[in-house]
Design an enzyme around this catalytic site. Structure first.
Site, PDB file in Angstrom:
ATOM      1  N   ARG A 108     112.680 -20.527  71.863  1.00 39.97           N
ATOM      2  CA  ARG A 108     112.959 -21.749  71.095  1.00 39.97           C
ATOM      3  C   ARG A 108     113.273 -22.864  72.075  1.00 39.97           C
ATOM      4  O   ARG A 108     114.095 -22.701  72.982  1.00 39.97           O
ATOM      5  CB  ARG A 108     114.161 -21.575  70.164  1.00 39.97           C
ATOM      6  CG  ARG A 108     114.691 -22.939  69.712  1.00 39.97           C
ATOM      7  CD  ARG A 108     115.732 -22.890  68.684  1.00 39.97           C
ATOM      8  NE  ARG A 108     115.184 -22.489  67.401  1.00 39.97           N
ATOM      9  CZ  ARG A 108     115.765 -22.735  66.233  1.00 39.97           C
ATOM     10  NH1 ARG A 108     116.899 -23.399  66.182  1.00 39.97           N
ATOM     11  NH2 ARG A 108     115.221 -22.320  65.120  1.00 39.97           N
ATOM     12  N   HIS A 135     107.112 -24.650  63.848  1.00 39.13           N
ATOM     13  CA  HIS A 135     108.150 -23.645  63.546  1.00 39.13           C
ATOM     14  C   HIS A 135     107.530 -22.579  62.625  1.00 39.13           C
ATOM     15  O   HIS A 135     107.889 -22.464  61.447  1.00 39.13           O
ATOM     16  CB  HIS A 135     109.354 -24.343  62.890  1.00 39.13           C
ATOM     17  CG  HIS A 135     110.588 -23.500  62.839  1.00 39.13           C
ATOM     18  ND1 HIS A 135     110.723 -22.302  63.510  1.00 39.13           N
ATOM     19  CD2 HIS A 135     111.780 -23.687  62.180  1.00 39.13           C
ATOM     20  CE1 HIS A 135     111.923 -21.804  63.268  1.00 39.13           C
ATOM     21  NE2 HIS A 135     112.574 -22.617  62.471  1.00 39.13           N
ATOM     22  N   GLN A 138     109.444 -19.791  60.431  1.00 41.70           N
ATOM     23  CA  GLN A 138     110.111 -20.337  59.242  1.00 41.70           C
ATOM     24  C   GLN A 138     109.150 -20.383  58.054  1.00 41.70           C
ATOM     25  O   GLN A 138     109.518 -20.066  56.919  1.00 41.70           O
ATOM     26  CB  GLN A 138     110.646 -21.740  59.559  1.00 41.70           C
ATOM     27  CG  GLN A 138     111.296 -22.429  58.365  1.00 41.70           C
ATOM     28  CD  GLN A 138     112.601 -21.774  57.933  1.00 41.70           C
ATOM     29  OE1 GLN A 138     113.471 -21.531  58.757  1.00 41.70           O
ATOM     30  NE2 GLN A 138     112.751 -21.479  56.647  1.00 41.70           N
ATOM     31  N   CYS A 272     114.605 -25.403  55.143  1.00 39.29           N
ATOM     32  CA  CYS A 272     114.702 -24.421  56.232  1.00 39.29           C
ATOM     33  C   CYS A 272     116.145 -24.220  56.697  1.00 39.29           C
ATOM     34  O   CYS A 272     116.474 -23.160  57.237  1.00 39.29           O
ATOM     35  CB  CYS A 272     113.817 -24.836  57.401  1.00 39.29           C
ATOM     36  SG  CYS A 272     114.144 -26.516  57.978  1.00 39.29           S
TER      37      CYS A 272
HETATM   38  N1  NVA Z   1     113.086 -29.941  62.032  1.00 37.98           N
HETATM   39  C1  NVA Z   1     114.298 -29.219  62.327  1.00 37.98           C
HETATM   40  C2  NVA Z   1     114.137 -27.775  61.937  1.00 37.98           C
HETATM   41  C3  NVA Z   1     115.363 -26.937  62.156  1.00 37.98           C
HETATM   42  C4  NVA Z   1     115.174 -25.529  61.736  1.00 37.98           C
HETATM   43  C5  NVA Z   1     114.611 -29.339  63.813  1.00 37.98           C
HETATM   44  O1  NVA Z   1     113.700 -29.185  64.624  1.00 37.98           O
HETATM   45  O2  NVA Z   1     115.767 -29.605  64.151  1.00 37.98           O
HETATM   46  N1   CP Z   2     115.860 -22.638  60.028  1.00 36.81           N
HETATM   47  C1   CP Z   2     116.214 -22.426  61.307  1.00 36.81           C
HETATM   48  O1   CP Z   2     115.378 -22.269  62.204  1.00 36.81           O
HETATM   49  O2   CP Z   2     117.555 -22.397  61.514  1.00 36.81           O
HETATM   50  P1   CP Z   2     118.293 -22.286  62.912  1.00 36.81           P
HETATM   51  O3   CP Z   2     118.083 -23.595  63.631  1.00 36.81           O
HETATM   52  O4   CP Z   2     119.727 -22.031  62.565  1.00 36.81           O
HETATM   53  O5   CP Z   2     117.673 -21.158  63.694  1.00 36.81           O
END
Ligand code: NVA
Ligand code: CP
Length: 326
Positions: A108, A135, A138, A272
């Site tokens: 990540r 992502h 998800q 999400c």
């Molecule tokens: N768009 C958000 C998704 C988090 C799961 C981010 O990248 O912060």
């Molecule tokens: N939805 C999701 O990816 O959550 P986190 O950022 O907590 O992993």
């Protein structure tokens, strides 16, 4: 139908056919049922799994750890301050080192190119746990939740409301167009997705019988929707854009009125997470106006956000078992 995905990486849903995605979803549903029945198949016994995190995470990290342990693997968390990646060592070198030690690697972080480089040089499956661009794990949890609710994906009217060019909007558009959904991005023009990705997704939709609409018109975008989805207005790494996003996205907040505009009493609300839906977190106290969904919708009868969050573990397990399991 079963598909052999052994040895494959999971970087974006673009790389998977509709049938392969459906196979992963069916496997997720089976693994969930097995877990509820107390069946542990230990499909990943003896495997070592690296979990690289440049950005914070609750769900993704927890899901990878629980899924790995459920299947008999050993997960090792490697946070951004724990390893040399990018600072003292190139991504290519790190990939080759970790690939010699671990059987699978989750990443990540920021740049999508990083996860691509890891996958190119590690020699073991690499799974994208979120990048600035995509992502995909998800999306599997989101689609699994829809399957549990409705039993099918093709023809589902899916309206994503909010920041139309973030990692969730991109990945949902790819996944939905592959699975034949009637997918809408409802956002201000300034936040429309990249044209080239829309074009690519339109090609997928042509093949699947799906449809893609990109609109700033809320009424048009949400009418008849089976699913209303939103995400935060500023993603991780975009903290400097918060003020601009508030002014652009305020009209796109998911409210009870917006839910009513779907004219579908069975519509479900997905997110999400993490989410700003009240003023109880540190950040929302600092920026009281960031609130992409009304509290009454988040907590209301249409919301399935915690089923969706739980499904992260079953879907991530399916990805690891399918690509690495015995
Ligand atoms: N768009 C958000 C998704 C988090 C799961 C981010 O990248 O912060
Ligand atoms: N939805 C999701 O990816 O959550 P986190 O950022 O907590 O992993």
């Amino acid at each position: 139908m079963a598909y052999n995905l052994k040895g494959r990486s999971f970087l974006t849903l673009k790389d998977f056919t509709a049938k392969e995605i459906r196979f992963l979803l069916d496997l997720s549903i089976k693994l969930k049922a097995d877990k509820y029945a107390g069946i542990r198949s230990k499909n990943l016994e003896g495997k070592n799994i690296a979990l690289i995190f440049e950005k914070p995470s609750t769900r993704t990290r927890a899901a990878f750890v629980v899924a790995a342990v459920d299947e008999g693997a050993h997960p090792e968390y490697l946070g951004k301050n724990d390893i040399q990646l990018g600072k003292k060592e190139t991504v290519k070198d790190t990939a080759r080192v970790l690939g010699r030690m671990f059987d699978g690697i989750e990443f990540r972080g920021f740049k999508h190119e990083t996860v691509e480089t890891l996958a190119k040089y590690a020699g073991v499956p690499v799974w994208n746990g979120l990048t600035d661009k995509y992502h995909p794990t998800q999306v599997l949890a989101d689609f699994m939740t829809i399957l549990e609710e409705r039993g099918y994906l093709k023809g589902i009217k899916f309206a994503y409301v909010g920041d139309g060019r973030n990692n969730m909007a991109n990945s949902l558009m790819i996944g939905a167009s592959k699975m034949g959904m009637d997918f809408r991005i409802v956002s201000p023009e300034k936040l429309f997705p990249e044209k080239s990705l829309v074009k690519e997704s339109e090609e997928f939709a042509k093949e699947s019988g799906g449809k893609i609409t990109i609109t700033s018109d809320i009424n048009k975008g949400v009418k008849g929707a089976d699913v209303i989805y939103t995400d935060v207005w500023a993603s991780m790494g975009e903290e400097d854009k918060i003020a601009e996003r508030i002014s652009l996205l305020k009209p796109y907040k998911v409210t009870e009125k917006l839910i009513e505009m779907t004219e579908n009493d069975k519509v479900i609300f997905l997110h999400c997470l993490p989410s700003f839906h009240n003023n109880e977190t540190e950040l929302s106290k600092k920026y009281p106006e960031i609130c992409e969904v009304e509290e009454s919708v988040f907590e209301g009868k249409h919301s399935r956000v915690f089923d969706e969050a739980e499904n992260r573990v079953h879907t991530i397990k399916a990805v690891m078992v399918a690509t690495l399991g015995k």
